[in-house]
Design a protein around this motif. Structure first.
Motif, PDB file in Angstrom:
ATOM      1  N   VAL A 164       0.852  -1.192   0.000  1.00  0.00           N
ATOM      2  CA  VAL A 164       0.000   0.000   0.000  1.00  0.00           C
ATOM      3  C   VAL A 164       0.889   1.243   0.000  1.00  0.00           C
ATOM      4  N   ILE A 165       0.663   2.074  -1.000  1.00  0.00           N
ATOM      5  CA  ILE A 165       1.348   3.368  -1.108  1.00  0.00           C
ATOM      6  C   ILE A 165       0.350   4.430  -0.654  1.00  0.00           C
ATOM      7  N   ALA A 166       0.697   5.202   0.362  1.00  0.00           N
ATOM      8  CA  ALA A 166      -0.232   6.192   0.927  1.00  0.00           C
ATOM      9  C   ALA A 166       0.410   7.572   0.876  1.00  0.00           C
ATOM     10  N   GLN A 167      -0.215   8.479   0.120  1.00  0.00           N
ATOM     11  CA  GLN A 167       0.360   9.809  -0.091  1.00  0.00           C
ATOM     12  C   GLN A 167      -0.621  10.904   0.339  1.00  0.00           C
ATOM     13  N   VAL A 168      -0.113  11.831   1.114  1.00  0.00           N
ATOM     14  CA  VAL A 168      -0.895  12.982   1.528  1.00  0.00           C
ATOM     15  C   VAL A 168      -0.572  14.170   0.636  1.00  0.00           C
ATOM     16  N   SER A 169      -1.440  15.172   0.687  1.00  0.00           N
ATOM     17  CA  SER A 169      -1.214  16.412  -0.052  1.00  0.00           C
ATOM     18  C   SER A 169      -1.293  17.592   0.910  1.00  0.00           C
ATOM     19  N   MET A 170      -0.532  18.617   0.609  1.00  0.00           N
ATOM     20  CA  MET A 170      -0.437  19.790   1.487  1.00  0.00           C
ATOM     21  C   MET A 170      -0.784  21.046   0.708  1.00  0.00           C
ATOM     22  N   HIS A 171      -1.471  21.950   1.368  1.00  0.00           N
ATOM     23  CA  HIS A 171      -1.649  23.286   0.799  1.00  0.00           C
ATOM     24  C   HIS A 171      -0.400  24.127   1.041  1.00  0.00           C
ATOM     25  N   GLU A 172       0.249  23.884   2.167  1.00  0.00           N
ATOM     26  CA  GLU A 172       1.434  24.630   2.565  1.00  0.00           C
ATOM     27  C   GLU A 172       2.561  23.642   2.846  1.00  0.00           C
ATOM     28  N   PRO A 173       3.793  23.967   2.485  1.00  0.00           N
ATOM     29  CA  PRO A 173       4.896  23.027   2.714  1.00  0.00           C
ATOM     30  C   PRO A 173       5.041  22.668   4.188  1.00  0.00           C
ATOM     31  N   GLY A 174       5.061  21.361   4.473  1.00  0.00           N
ATOM     32  CA  GLY A 174       5.370  20.906   5.818  1.00  0.00           C
ATOM     33  C   GLY A 174       4.210  20.661   6.745  1.00  0.00           C
ATOM     34  N   VAL A 175       2.972  21.068   6.347  1.00  0.00           N
ATOM     35  CA  VAL A 175       1.813  20.861   7.223  1.00  0.00           C
ATOM     36  C   VAL A 175       0.605  20.436   6.399  1.00  0.00           C
ATOM     37  N   LEU A 176      -0.221  19.570   7.009  1.00  0.00           N
ATOM     38  CA  LEU A 176      -1.491  19.243   6.398  1.00  0.00           C
ATOM     39  C   LEU A 176      -2.482  20.359   6.688  1.00  0.00           C
ATOM     40  N   GLN A 177      -3.651  20.293   6.065  1.00  0.00           N
ATOM     41  CA  GLN A 177      -4.585  21.415   6.190  1.00  0.00           C
ATOM     42  C   GLN A 177      -5.158  21.570   7.603  1.00  0.00           C
ATOM     43  N   ASP A 178      -5.042  20.521   8.433  1.00  0.00           N
ATOM     44  CA  ASP A 178      -5.490  20.677   9.819  1.00  0.00           C
ATOM     45  C   ASP A 178      -4.362  21.099  10.742  1.00  0.00           C
ATOM     46  N   GLY A 179      -3.197  21.415  10.165  1.00  0.00           N
ATOM     47  CA  GLY A 179      -2.069  21.871  10.957  1.00  0.00           C
ATOM     48  C   GLY A 179      -1.136  20.770  11.423  1.00  0.00           C
ATOM     49  N   THR A 180      -1.445  19.491  11.110  1.00  0.00           N
ATOM     50  CA  THR A 180      -0.561  18.387  11.502  1.00  0.00           C
ATOM     51  C   THR A 180       0.752  18.487  10.731  1.00  0.00           C
ATOM     52  N   PRO A 181       1.898  18.507  11.411  1.00  0.00           N
ATOM     53  CA  PRO A 181       3.178  18.537  10.692  1.00  0.00           C
ATOM     54  C   PRO A 181       3.327  17.306   9.796  1.00  0.00           C
ATOM     55  N   LEU A 182       3.939  17.477   8.647  1.00  0.00           N
ATOM     56  CA  LEU A 182       4.074  16.385   7.686  1.00  0.00           C
ATOM     57  C   LEU A 182       4.780  15.184   8.294  1.00  0.00           C
ATOM     58  N   ASN A 183       5.859  15.415   9.030  1.00  0.00           N
ATOM     59  CA  ASN A 183       6.599  14.273   9.585  1.00  0.00           C
ATOM     60  C   ASN A 183       5.741  13.466  10.554  1.00  0.00           C
ATOM     61  N   GLU A 184       4.889  14.139  11.330  1.00  0.00           N
ATOM     62  CA  GLU A 184       3.996  13.424  12.246  1.00  0.00           C
ATOM     63  C   GLU A 184       2.932  12.641  11.486  1.00  0.00           C
ATOM     64  N   ALA A 185       2.404  13.243  10.421  1.00  0.00           N
ATOM     65  CA  ALA A 185       1.381  12.564   9.625  1.00  0.00           C
ATOM     66  C   ALA A 185       1.952  11.308   8.968  1.00  0.00           C
ATOM     67  N   LEU A 186       3.144  11.422   8.390  1.00  0.00           N
ATOM     68  CA  LEU A 186       3.748  10.266   7.725  1.00  0.00           C
ATOM     69  C   LEU A 186       4.091   9.163   8.720  1.00  0.00           C
ATOM     70  N   GLU A 187       4.547   9.547   9.898  1.00  0.00           N
ATOM     71  CA  GLU A 187       4.842   8.550  10.926  1.00  0.00           C
ATOM     72  C   GLU A 187       3.566   7.805  11.335  1.00  0.00           C
ATOM     73  N   LEU A 188       2.465   8.534  11.441  1.00  0.00           N
ATOM     74  CA  LEU A 188       1.193   7.912  11.797  1.00  0.00           C
ATOM     75  C   LEU A 188       0.732   6.954  10.698  1.00  0.00           C
ATOM     76  N   ILE A 189       0.895   7.367   9.456  1.00  0.00           N
ATOM     77  CA  ILE A 189       0.512   6.504   8.325  1.00  0.00           C
ATOM     78  C   ILE A 189       1.380   5.247   8.306  1.00  0.00           C
ATOM     79  N   GLU A 190       2.674   5.406   8.556  1.00  0.00           N
ATOM     80  CA  GLU A 190       3.577   4.255   8.612  1.00  0.00           C
ATOM     81  C   GLU A 190       3.173   3.299   9.724  1.00  0.00           C
ATOM     82  N   ASN A 191       2.867   3.840  10.885  1.00  0.00           N
ATOM     83  CA  ASN A 191       2.489   3.006  12.023  1.00  0.00           C
ATOM     84  C   ASN A 191       1.162   2.288  11.810  1.00  0.00           C
TER      85      ASN A 191
END
Length: 620
Positions: A164-191
């Motif tokens: 499974v390949i799971a990719q998020v998209s950002m409006h702004e570099p480094g954060v998702l639209q709810d303010g979650t930092p990208l590194n935290e989001a990717l770690e959660l997806i990995e886990n």
């Protein structure tokens, strides 16, 4: 070789955009349906990417789910469209590359448009098509909403052992639209079990590289990156992406150096871009270590806690509270409006509330009017914000402006459609619904913009929701209140009610609601006014008895107005024992009527307190 084994061994090249090429051919319709009607064109796009060096290609199924196909009346063709798409991709791939079944995100900025249960049902239908046709992997792309991605990822991991390949998209570099930092989001997806985690779409190479600089190498998964070609340009009515493929060649190397092992392209990319990526990084051994720059710790500064007056939801929780609607004028003569605001302030109202071009008719800006009455008379204004007239950019800018002006009471409404107003041909924007607007205003209160970007400080909005009790199914209206509370509403103001029986029904239906409700009362001015409200204004219903009472005085405007006030007072009497908040609506700038009713409420409240004090009962 299995896909995961290949990714552990070397850098793989993904494909580029499907829709961009089809669009460039002059095809501008449901791209997923083209798997059936223009199969040759879709097949040729796949072949072009394979020829360019792609080692994993995506099926043309980004929006091939029930929810998105329903927009074109194609919801019953989910199986046919997905099956055809997979067959075309596998035909083009042969034994030269892998085929990933693509599933696109459904939620964008509007969270409430599609429920999570609908998304899950829609995904399962699409997933089973892909499993039946034996794709090599499942690829989730363009997910702005982390909750949605985690929900479908959980289903995929339960139903299949495919990568499974799971990719998020950002409006702004480094954060998702709810303010979650990208590194935290990717770690959660990995886990949660994703084998490949990454980013795609929205950002071009520059910002995607920038975003990945703060992302460490995953422990179990591998990184992917599918940037857009560039920011789009608008030329002669068409969107174009002008990026030079040679720029992509350099960018691919930078993405590889940030740890990406699967690199492809998204919107605007073509086989030329993929060929450039392949020439740069194809087959390279994955990097094994990466230094993530330490975040600079800003020195702590003493936070100045700003003193503020109690907000309207806090006031109504403690004592009787009165807010009065005084709409800005439709004309540029403002004397009477400001006379009314001053008189209401002197009468002791807790807030003057100003509608946002109610009934879709233009008025003086309620922000301008609110600012002036705040500065002139020290009035606490409650500003209505309609989703009808502003897109996302305008809504956020408007709210930031209100915060800067020191206005922190707002009512979030969807807004009457333009067809009922002065300009029926005007566009109704509706980027958001009132639910979404409440949610994003509360996100501003956390110091996070609609796009997830930090604002530098928190706003402090108290957010009201509208409540319409004048409906056939009151329980459904109460359900909307409960939903708005989940999205963050602090309190509610209701449409005007016109019967004592209805007031009791509203109380019984809402007494479990903890958020304060300001019950709406609007004095009638004439029999014609009563008939207009009853027959032509959405959301307002008058009883036959009320209309008959007004008709008795149809010959005399002064007596009509007195009768309208008398009716309003009887409604207030019924409401005072049940609701702490009263919302008076001023008809046609006749502020004398709402001043009289304000005085009446205060006198009744005083008498009520005196009676209860005399009986040894303390009233709040």
């Amino acid at each position: 070789m299995k896909l995961i084994d290949a990714l552990n061994e070397r850098t793989l090249i993904g494909d580029g955009a499907m829709g961009t090429l089809l669009y460039s051919y002059g095809i501008d319709q449901c791209f997923e349906e083209l798997n059936l009607s223009h199969a040759k064109e879709v097949l040729n796009v796949h072949k072009a990417y394979v020829h360019a060096g792609a080692e994993i290609i995506q099926t043309n199924t980004y929006g091939a789910n029930y929810v998105k196909l329903a927009r074109y009346g194609l919801e019953e063709q989910v199986k046919e469209i997905n099956t055809a798409a997979i067959k075309l991709a596998k035909q083009a791939a042969g034994d030269q590359c892998y085929v990933a079944g693509t599933v696109g995100g459904i939620r964008g900025i509007q969270k409430q448009t599609t429920s999570l249960e609908e998304i899950k049902r829609s995904f399962r239908e699409q997933l089973y098509c892909m499993l039946f046709e034996q794709v090599d992997a499942i690829l989730f792309e363009t997910y702005f909403d982390l909750e949605e991605l985690l929900a479908v990822l959980h289903i995929a991991k339960k139903e299949t052992d495919l990568p499974v390949i799971a990719q998020v998209s950002m409006h702004e570099p480094g954060v998702l639209q709810d303010g979650t930092p990208l590194n935290e989001a990717l770690e959660l997806i990995e886990n949660n079990g994703a084998d490949v985690i990454g980013v795609n779409c929205r950002l071009g190479p520059y910002h995607m590289i920038q975003a990945l600089e703060d992302v460490p190498l995953p422990d179990k998964a591998v990184l992917s990156a599918y940037p857009n070609a560039s920011l789009p340009d608008y030329d002669d009515g068409r969107l174009i992406y002008p990026t030079d493929p040679e720029y992509f060649k350099k960018s691919a190397l930078a993405l590889y150096e940030q740890g990406a092992r699967l690199i492809g392209g998204c919107c605007g990319t073509t086989p030329e871009h993929i060929e450039a990526i392949a020439a740069s990084v194809k087959g390279k051994a994955p990097i094994q270590s990466k230094t993530v720059p330490e975040k600079k710790v800003q020195p702590k500064t003493e936070v100045q806690v700003k003193e503020r007056s109690p907000q309207l939801h806090e006031i109504a929780a403690e004592r009787r509270a009165i807010i009065v609607e005084l709409d800005p004028p439709k004309r540029l003569r403002t004397e009477r409006f400001f006379e009314g605001a001053k008189a209401l302030k002197e009468a002791g109202v807790d807030s003057v509330t100003l509608a946002d071009n109610s009934l879709a008719s233009p008025r003086i800006s309620n922000t301008a009017a609110a600012t002036l009455i705040h500065n002139k008379f020290n009035i606490n204004p409650l500003v209505h914000i309609s989703c009808r007239d502003r897109n996302l950019i305008g809504l956020q800018s408007h709210l930031m402006g209100l915060h800067t002006l020191g206005i922190n009471e707002v009512l979030a409404v969807t807004g009457d459609p333009t067809k009922i107003g002065d300009f029926p041909g005007a566009t109704s924007v509706y980027d958001l619904s009132s639910f979404d607007l409440i949610y994003y205003i509360k996100q501003l209160n956390k110091g996070i913009s609609f796009s997830g970007k930090p604002l530098g400080e928190n706003t402090s909005f108290s957010v009201a929701g509208a409540f319409n009790p004048n409906v056939r199914n009151l329980n459904r209206a109460v359900g909307r209140i409960e939903k708005k509370i989940k999205y963050g509403a602090d309190y509610f103001i209701s449409q005007p009610v016109y019967s004592e029986k209805q007031i009791l029904e509203v109380y019984d239906a809402t007494k479990h609601i903890k958020a304060p409700i300001y019950l709406g009362v609007m004095p009638l001015t004439s029999a014609r006014n009563a008939e207009f409200l009853h027959n032509e204004v959405p959301g307002i219903s008058l009883s036959p008895e009320i209309r008959e009472r007004m008709e008795l005085y149809s010959h005399d405007s002064e007596l009509s107005q007195k009768e309208g006030i008398a009716i309003a007072k009887s409604l207030i009497d019924a409401a005072l024992d049940l609701f702490n908040g009263i919302y008076l609506i001023t008809p046609f700038l006749r502020y004398e009527m709402t001043v009289e009713l304000t005085n009446y409420i205060q006198q009744k409240t005083k008498e009520q307190q005196e009676r209860k004090t005399a009986n040894g009962i303390h009233i709040v």
